[in-house]
Design a protein around this motif. Structure first.
Motif, short mmCIF file in Angstrom:
data_model
loop_
_atom_site.label_atom_id
_atom_site.label_comp_id
_atom_site.label_asym_id
_atom_site.label_seq_id
_atom_site.Cartn_x
_atom_site.Cartn_y
_atom_site.Cartn_z
N VAL A 90 -0.59 2.24 -17.90
CA VAL A 90 -1.63 2.19 -18.93
C VAL A 90 -2.61 3.35 -18.74
CG1 VAL A 90 -3.46 0.81 -19.98
CG2 VAL A 90 -1.41 -0.32 -19.10
N SER A 91 -2.99 3.61 -17.48
CA SER A 91 -3.89 4.75 -17.19
C SER A 91 -3.27 6.06 -17.67
CB SER A 91 -4.18 4.85 -15.69
OG SER A 91 -4.87 3.72 -15.22
N ASN A 92 -1.99 6.24 -17.39
CA ASN A 92 -1.30 7.47 -17.81
C ASN A 92 -1.26 7.60 -19.32
OD1 ASN A 92 -0.81 8.21 -15.16
ND2 ASN A 92 1.18 7.23 -15.08
N LEU A 93 -1.01 6.48 -20.00
CA LEU A 93 -1.02 6.49 -21.46
C LEU A 93 -2.40 6.86 -21.99
CD1 LEU A 93 0.10 5.82 -24.30
CD2 LEU A 93 -0.51 3.41 -23.86
N GLN A 94 -3.43 6.23 -21.45
CA GLN A 94 -4.80 6.52 -21.89
C GLN A 94 -5.14 7.99 -21.66
OE1 GLN A 94 -6.65 3.56 -19.41
NE2 GLN A 94 -7.00 2.15 -21.11
N ASP A 95 -4.74 8.51 -20.51
CA ASP A 95 -5.01 9.90 -20.17
C ASP A 95 -4.35 10.84 -21.18
OD1 ASP A 95 -6.07 11.95 -18.44
OD2 ASP A 95 -4.03 12.28 -17.72
N ARG A 96 -3.11 10.57 -21.54
CA ARG A 96 -2.40 11.41 -22.50
C ARG A 96 -3.04 11.33 -23.89
NH1 ARG A 96 2.91 13.05 -20.93
NH2 ARG A 96 3.38 12.38 -18.80
N LEU A 97 -3.42 10.12 -24.29
CA LEU A 97 -4.07 9.96 -25.60
C LEU A 97 -5.37 10.73 -25.67
CD1 LEU A 97 -3.43 6.14 -26.15
CD2 LEU A 97 -2.45 7.99 -27.52
N ILE A 98 -6.16 10.64 -24.60
CA ILE A 98 -7.45 11.33 -24.56
C ILE A 98 -7.25 12.84 -24.60
CG2 ILE A 98 -9.39 11.87 -23.01
CD1 ILE A 98 -9.43 8.88 -22.28
N GLN A 99 -6.23 13.32 -23.88
CA GLN A 99 -5.96 14.76 -23.90
C GLN A 99 -5.70 15.27 -25.32
OE1 GLN A 99 -2.91 15.98 -21.11
NE2 GLN A 99 -3.66 14.54 -19.56
N MET A 100 -5.14 14.40 -26.15
CA MET A 100 -4.83 14.81 -27.53
C MET A 100 -5.94 14.43 -28.51
SD MET A 100 -0.71 14.17 -27.77
CE MET A 100 -0.79 12.51 -27.14
N LYS A 124 0.39 7.05 -36.29
CA LYS A 124 0.24 7.50 -37.67
C LYS A 124 0.32 9.02 -37.75
CE LYS A 124 -2.68 3.73 -39.43
NZ LYS A 124 -4.05 3.39 -39.91
N SER A 125 -0.29 9.69 -36.77
CA SER A 125 -0.35 11.15 -36.81
C SER A 125 1.01 11.81 -36.64
CB SER A 125 -1.32 11.67 -35.74
OG SER A 125 -0.75 11.56 -34.45
N VAL A 126 1.95 11.10 -35.99
CA VAL A 126 3.27 11.69 -35.77
C VAL A 126 4.34 11.06 -36.66
CG1 VAL A 126 2.78 12.41 -33.41
CG2 VAL A 126 3.73 10.13 -33.81
N ALA A 137 9.99 5.16 -28.70
CA ALA A 137 9.70 6.17 -29.73
C ALA A 137 8.33 6.80 -29.52
CB ALA A 137 9.78 5.53 -31.12
N THR A 138 7.36 5.98 -29.17
CA THR A 138 6.01 6.49 -28.93
C THR A 138 5.98 7.38 -27.70
OG1 THR A 138 5.05 4.51 -29.94
CG2 THR A 138 3.60 5.83 -28.56
N LEU A 139 6.69 6.97 -26.66
CA LEU A 139 6.74 7.77 -25.43
C LEU A 139 7.37 9.13 -25.68
CD1 LEU A 139 7.75 5.25 -22.63
CD2 LEU A 139 5.68 6.64 -22.74
N MET A 143 5.52 12.69 -25.01
CA MET A 143 6.06 13.71 -24.11
C MET A 143 6.17 15.06 -24.82
SD MET A 143 6.35 12.01 -21.34
CE MET A 143 6.62 10.35 -20.71
N ARG A 144 6.50 15.02 -26.09
CA ARG A 144 6.69 16.25 -26.84
C ARG A 144 5.37 16.94 -27.17
NH1 ARG A 144 11.15 14.08 -31.25
NH2 ARG A 144 13.01 14.30 -29.92
#
Length: 376
Positions: A90-100, A124-126, A137-139, A143-144
């Motif tokens: 979950v932390s990794n997901l949050q970190d990636r979302l914040i980066q974007m 929605k954005s992708v 699919a979200t992962l 990653m991309r």
């Protein structure tokens, strides 16, 4: 864990702990026995996580080890109010979302409503199904598209900007004061001082001064009750607090330990810190040390639940050691507690002042704040 493992113990639970520490690189070989090498590995794990490095697997450490088992992609992540998902994935997901640029709040490893909302916005954005669940699919999309920027930086900037636009006036701000009931050492000290009584008295002195400046103050407990930490966190979040201040007095088996330390939310392994929390912790630490003779034990980033799960910037102040006769004598004195309260009030006001309006540490007084009109 109901029973804390001890040196020499063997169990499947210890094997699981060993495997987790091995995978994370804190030990070099697996073990089914709780030995000194495993103890050192636990200490290193605790230190990296911003926990107290004791080598003991208490409830908080056991939960952190459980969360550390999960890597992003190990399971489908989703929001379930009845059974909240927690973990490093979950932390990794949050970190990636914040980066974007998707705002999910703190990188706290808790898949709550804010994280679900950020996942939906990303989906929605992708152009994929916007269900708020992080599955294959979200992962793949994450990653991309994830950008190579410093982890947590956009969120820290957002927190800083949100704070900077607030009025310097204290009137109508909401501040939660959390006076500790006592922890491992809850008995009387050599000077007959009891932590729960000292910190509650200090909380009331702080409350009175804040109310006089127009602040809405919420205490998490009364003189005679002791709510669970999770309930106190819920109180702080439910009132939309601007700041949360936890008050505690420490104790240690060696009576020579003494001094004041202040803690804020941060995880060095994730490169995440509360910008406002850290600044506030530094202000409080400096003001207290400038106005009293308590030893300066510095400020520290920690990931304790009270710091991690509160929405508002939160600090915990450990105001000396009851196990130290000199610290205990100071804390037993009403005039000394008044000094502490004034130091905290000034630190709170300095947090909201712009750089050009701020003053040197230890120079502002509450009367100065009133004359400057900062109560309105």
């Amino acid at each position: 864990m109901s029973d804390q493992p001890k040196l020499g113990d063997r169990s499947t639970a210890i094997e699981l702990i060993s495997n987790t520490l091995l995978r994370l690189g804190f030990i070099t070989a697996p073990s089914d026995i709780f030995d000194e090498k495993l103890t050192q590995g636990i200490k290193a794990f605790q230190q990296e996580r911003g926990l107290t490095a004791t080598g003991v697997i208490n409830e908080i450490t056991a939960r952190s080890l459980e969360e550390a088992r999960f890597k992003l992609g190990d399971r489908v992540l989703s929001f379930n109010f009845a059974s909240i998902m927690r973990g490093d994935d979950v932390s990794n997901l949050q970190d990636r979302l914040i980066q974007m640029g998707f705002n999910c709040g703190k990188v706290d490893g808790v898949f709550g409503a804010n994280t679900e909302r950020a996942v939906k916005e990303f989906q929605k954005s992708v152009g994929i199904t916007s269900d708020g669940k992080c599955g294959p699919a979200t992962l793949i999309s994450l990653m991309r598209l994830v950008k190579t920027v410093s982890g947590g930086a956009p969120n820290q900037l957002r927190e800083s900007v949100k704070h900077s636009v607030r009025s310097p006036a204290l009137a109508n701000k909401v501040i939660v004061i959390d006076p500790s009931w006592g922890g491992e050492f809850t008995g009387e000290s050599a000077n007959g001082v009891i932590e729960s009584e000292i910190v509650f008295d200090l909380a009331q002195r702080l409350e009175g001064r804040l109310i006089a400046l127009g602040v809405n103050v919420v205490l998490t407990r009364s003189a005679n009750n002791s709510p669970l930490e999770i309930d106190r966190i819920k109180v702080a979040n439910s009132v939309n607090a601007d700041l949360v201040i936890a008050l505690k007095v420490d104790s240690y088996k060696n009576e020579n330990a003494n001094g004041v330390a202040t803690y804020f939310y941060g995880r060095d392994d994730k490169g995440v810190r509360s910008v406002v929390g850290e600044r506030f912790a530094n202000l409080i630490q400096r003001e207290i040390c400038a106005r009293t003779d308590l030893l300066n034990c510095q400020t520290h980033a920690k990931s304790w639940d009270l710091l991690r799960l509160t929405v508002a910037p939160t600090v915990r102040i450990d105001l000396g050691y009851l196990s130290n006769p000199k610290d205990a004598k100071r804390l037993a004195t009403a005039a000394f507690r008044d000094q502490l309260a004034e130091a905290m009030i000034v630190a709170i006001q300095r947090l909201y002042l712009s750089a050009e309006d701020d003053a040197k540490t230890g120079t502002l007084k509450i009367s100065d704040l009133r004359r400057a009109g900062l109560r309105n």
